[in-house]
Design a protein around this motif. Structure first.
Motif, mmCIF file in Angstrom:
data_model
loop_
_atom_site.group_PDB
_atom_site.id
_atom_site.type_symbol
_atom_site.label_atom_id
_atom_site.label_comp_id
_atom_site.label_asym_id
_atom_site.label_seq_id
_atom_site.Cartn_x
_atom_site.Cartn_y
_atom_site.Cartn_z
ATOM 1 N N ILE A 71 0.841 -1.200 0.000
ATOM 2 C CA ILE A 71 0.000 0.000 0.000
ATOM 3 C C ILE A 71 0.875 1.248 0.000
ATOM 4 O O ILE A 71 0.615 2.225 -0.715
ATOM 5 C CB ILE A 71 -0.956 -0.019 1.206
ATOM 6 N N TRP A 72 1.925 1.226 0.806
ATOM 7 C CA TRP A 72 2.877 2.343 0.895
ATOM 8 C C TRP A 72 3.510 2.603 -0.474
ATOM 9 O O TRP A 72 3.565 3.749 -0.959
ATOM 10 C CB TRP A 72 3.920 1.987 1.940
ATOM 11 N N LEU A 73 3.990 1.539 -1.111
ATOM 12 C CA LEU A 73 4.568 1.667 -2.449
ATOM 13 C C LEU A 73 3.538 2.193 -3.450
ATOM 14 O O LEU A 73 3.835 3.054 -4.283
ATOM 15 C CB LEU A 73 5.080 0.304 -2.921
ATOM 16 N N ARG A 74 2.328 1.653 -3.364
ATOM 17 C CA ARG A 74 1.283 2.081 -4.300
ATOM 18 C C ARG A 74 0.960 3.562 -4.129
ATOM 19 O O ARG A 74 0.755 4.282 -5.110
ATOM 20 C CB ARG A 74 0.023 1.232 -4.077
ATOM 21 N N ARG A 75 0.928 4.035 -2.899
ATOM 22 C CA ARG A 75 0.664 5.457 -2.664
ATOM 23 C C ARG A 75 1.748 6.328 -3.280
ATOM 24 O O ARG A 75 1.470 7.388 -3.842
ATOM 25 C CB ARG A 75 0.553 5.722 -1.163
ATOM 26 N N ARG A 76 3.000 5.888 -3.189
ATOM 27 C CA ARG A 76 4.079 6.652 -3.808
ATOM 28 C C ARG A 76 3.926 6.654 -5.330
ATOM 29 O O ARG A 76 4.085 7.690 -5.984
ATOM 30 C CB ARG A 76 5.442 6.053 -3.436
#
Length: 341
Positions: A202-207
């Motif tokens: 999720i963190w990667l996707r937000r970036r």
């Protein structure tokens, strides 16, 4: 331009504390393989790849006595590689760094981490990858702190033609239930690890979403230790971390044809990028773990993907020396993207 991702099993064990190669007959990190044999196999694979850039997962160690960049550049010099410069981002404590080995005549990368710097209390949204993200992992109305054991490498990249894009190298945490003493422990730790991995996705996707919203082209590559249908915990949580990063179900899509095929045809034969020996069962397990994903703006640049699997790729199989080198060099195989940049 040729861009690849390659997980090199225990690359760090092939160097001394002065970052020089240990080309001897002592054991490497790979079972039954000497350091000299693994070094020579890696040299042959890298020379045959002849890539403009290789995102190396499990790159040599960085620390007080070790220098990952120096080690990689020494390796490149030993085999006269065109990609002879290296760059890395935030170091970690796992002896498995993430670094890019590249040809400076073809591209210019710069470590360019984005997101807010977070303190011990973490931050919401998508903070910088060396910090902590606050997120409720188990729907108990309390936020948890999530960290990357291997912070992703964020690069601002400019090609020799002047095209700019963002590149992110990632290695998500393994879901192995280390420390389990019973079946109940295995289940509890596995679920906790799965939650953490999905939070990292999720963190990667937000970036990625922030980069795409700003009009950037993005390449995300590395070992995501996950894939659609890979294990039973996907049924519990609904989606794999690969699907989250790709944007399946909403948002701007990231594309990898091997992941896409696995999603569309879950019962068909799948591509694989890794091959692990299961000693207690006397067999090998193949898995699709490594990806090169591109954003929509790059799909017009004539991208072509290829997994350099010694048994599945005909050219790799036909070349006996390359086939043997791929099997000796690592338990993962290079994933290659040829693209007009």
């Amino acid at each position: 331009m040729r861009i690849a991702t390659y997980n090199v099993e225990w690359f760090a064990s092939l160097f001394d504390d002065n970052n020089h190669l240990l080309r001897d007959q002592r054991g490497s990190g790979r079972k039954g393989v000497s350091r000299a044999a693994q070094i020579d196999a890696l040299g042959h694979v890298f020379r045959t790849l002849n890539a403009d850039a290789v995102m190396i997962v499990e790159a040599p160690d960085q620390g007080r006595r070790r220098d990952a960049v120096a080690a990689l550049e020494n390796f490149a010099g030993a085999f006269d590689l065109r990609a002879h410069k290296a760059i890395m981002g935030f170091e970690n404590t796992t002896q498995q760094e993430i670094a890019l080995l590249y040809d400076p005549a073809a591209l210019t990368p710069r470590h360019d981490p984005r997101g807010a710097v977070s303190g011990p209390e973490g931050a919401v949204g998508a903070p910088r990858f060396d910090g902590a993200m606050r997120i409720d992992l188990d729907v108990d109305a309390r936020e948890d702190l999530v960290r990357f054991s291997k912070p992703p490498l964020e690069l601002a990249l400019t090609t020799a033609r002047g095209r700019s894009l963002r590149m992110i190298g990632a290695h998500l945490k393994s879901k192995a239930p280390h420390g389990a003493r019973s079946d109940a422990d295995v289940m509890r730790i596995s679920i906790a690890n799965r939650r953490k991995q999905l939070a990292q996705a999720i963190w990667l996707r937000r970036r990625i979403e922030a980069e795409l919203a700003a009009g950037e082209d993005v390449i995300l590559l590395g070992d995501l230790n996950d894939g659609p249908g890979l294990d039973a915990f996907e049924d519990l949580f609904g989606r794999s971390s690969v699907e989250i990063i790709m944007g399946v179900g909403g948002g701007a899509a990231m594309f990898d044809p091997h992941a896409q095929a696995a999603l569309r045809h879950p019962l068909a034969a799948q591509a694989s990028t890794a091959r692990f020996h299961i000693e207690r069962e006397g067999r090998y397990l193949s898995a699709l773990l490594d990806y090169v994903m591109i954003s929509e703006g790059l799909r017009a640049a004539q991208p072509e993907w290829r997994i350099w699997h010694p048994f599945d790729d005909h050219a790799c199989w036909r070349d006996a020396k390359l086939r043997e080198a791929l099997l000796v060099a690592s338990d993962h195989f290079p994933v290659v993207l040829d693209i007009d940049l």
